[in-house]
Design a protein around this motif. Sequence first.
Motif, PDB file in Angstrom:
ATOM      1  N   ASN A 135      -3.031  -2.082  -2.924  1.00  0.00           N
ATOM      2  CA  ASN A 135      -2.743  -3.507  -3.189  1.00  0.00           C
ATOM      3  C   ASN A 135      -2.014  -3.676  -4.526  1.00  0.00           C
ATOM      4  O   ASN A 135      -2.297  -4.614  -5.274  1.00  0.00           O
TER       5      ASN A 135
ATOM      6  N   VAL B 192      -5.006   2.498   0.038  1.00  0.00           N
ATOM      7  CA  VAL B 192      -5.103   1.045  -0.138  1.00  0.00           C
ATOM      8  C   VAL B 192      -5.064   0.758  -1.637  1.00  0.00           C
ATOM      9  O   VAL B 192      -6.067   0.918  -2.334  1.00  0.00           O
TER      10      VAL B 192
ATOM     11  N   GLN C  28       0.862  -1.187   0.000  1.00  0.00           N
ATOM     12  CA  GLN C  28       0.000   0.000   0.000  1.00  0.00           C
ATOM     13  C   GLN C  28       0.899   1.237   0.000  1.00  0.00           C
ATOM     14  O   GLN C  28       2.003   1.193   0.538  1.00  0.00           O
TER      15      GLN C  28
END
Length: 336
Positions: free
Chosen positions: A236, A234, A155
Motif C-alpha cells: 500500500n 501488500v 502493491q
Amino acid sequence: MLKITRRAALTAGAALPLVAINRRPAHAAEFTYKMAHNTATSHPLHIRASAAVEKIKELTGGRVEIQVFPNSQLGSDTDTLSQLRSGAVEMFTLSGLILSTLVPVAAINGIGFAFKDYATVWAAMDGKLGALVRGEIAKRGLYAFENQWDNGYRQITSATKPIKTPDDLKGFKIRVPVSPLWTGMFTAFGASPTSINFAEVYSALQTHIVDGQENPLAIINSGKLYEVQKYLSVTNHMWDGFWLLGNAKAMAALPPADRAIVEREMNAAGKLERADIEALNISLKTKLSDGGLIFGDTDPAAFRAALKQAGFYSEWRTKFGDVAWETLEGAVGQLS
Ligand code: X2X
C-alpha cells in the motif's frame, strides 16, 4: 470478417449515387470524440466509461458520441498525453503522477504512505487538494473533470523474491510508470527503477527486462500480470488515481447543456468505478492467491521510515512548495 465487411461496403457504395455517399446521415453525431485509457476491457474503468458514453449518447439525443479506446490502443500514456494536448484525442484518463511531467503538482497524491484510507483519499481529491491540482491542470490548457477515478493503492510484485522489508528493495530491478516521483521514490528505497509505459509492462516482465513492478490489484488482475509474476507484497505504498482529462477546446466546443451531461455522467461513472475498485481489493486477494500469486504482508512503518531517512519527504516538500504540501498535510496529517 474484414473481407466480408469491406465487400459489403463496396457493394453498397456502388449502388448509391456519389452525392448520397458524401452526405452525412441524418443521425450522425455532431461531436464524435475519442476517449483513450490504458486499462484492459475487464477493468472497471473501461466498463463504467463504456456505460457512461452510451448514456451520454442517449441523453444528448445522439449529438455526442464518445468512442472508448482501451488498452493504450491509441498509443502509450506518454504519446496519448501529447495527442490530448494537440486535440487528436479529446478525452483521456491519466494517473496524476504521469500527468506531472506536464503539471508537476499533479503528482502530489503519490507521496508515499500519505493516505491512510479511502475516506481520506476522496475527501482530499474531491476537496481542496483536488481543486488545487485541477487549477494547475487548467493552466496547462487541459480540463480535468471534477471527480477522479480510482486506480488504487499500489502493491509490489516480483518474479524473483518476495519483498518483505525495505532492504529487499535494494538493487531490485523494478518497473515504474514514467514519472519523476515514482523514480524518486524507488531510488530513495535503493531500488533500481526503470520507467516504462503500462502498454509495455507485460512484455518487460515476461522478458525479464525488470524483475518486478507495482500496481493496484485491479490492474495486476486485468493486465494479467500474475502470469509473469510470482510474489505480491501488500505494501500500500502509494495511492494513485486517474484524472479524466479533456482537451480544453473540445470541451468548450460542446453546447453547454451537452457539456453538462458529459460532465455529470462521467463524474457519476467515476464514482461507481471507485466502488468497484474498493470491492475488487477484497475479492481479488482471494482470486489472485488461489491463482498462484504468493501474497505477503509488510510493515508500512518500516517502509515509511526508510523513505524518511533517505530524505524523500523533505525533498518533495521543497519540490511541491509549501502551499501544495500544506494542503496535502491538511488532508492527511503531518508527513515530515
Ligand atoms: O502504468 C501503470 O502502472 C498504471 C496502469 O497503474 C497507471 O496508469 C499509472
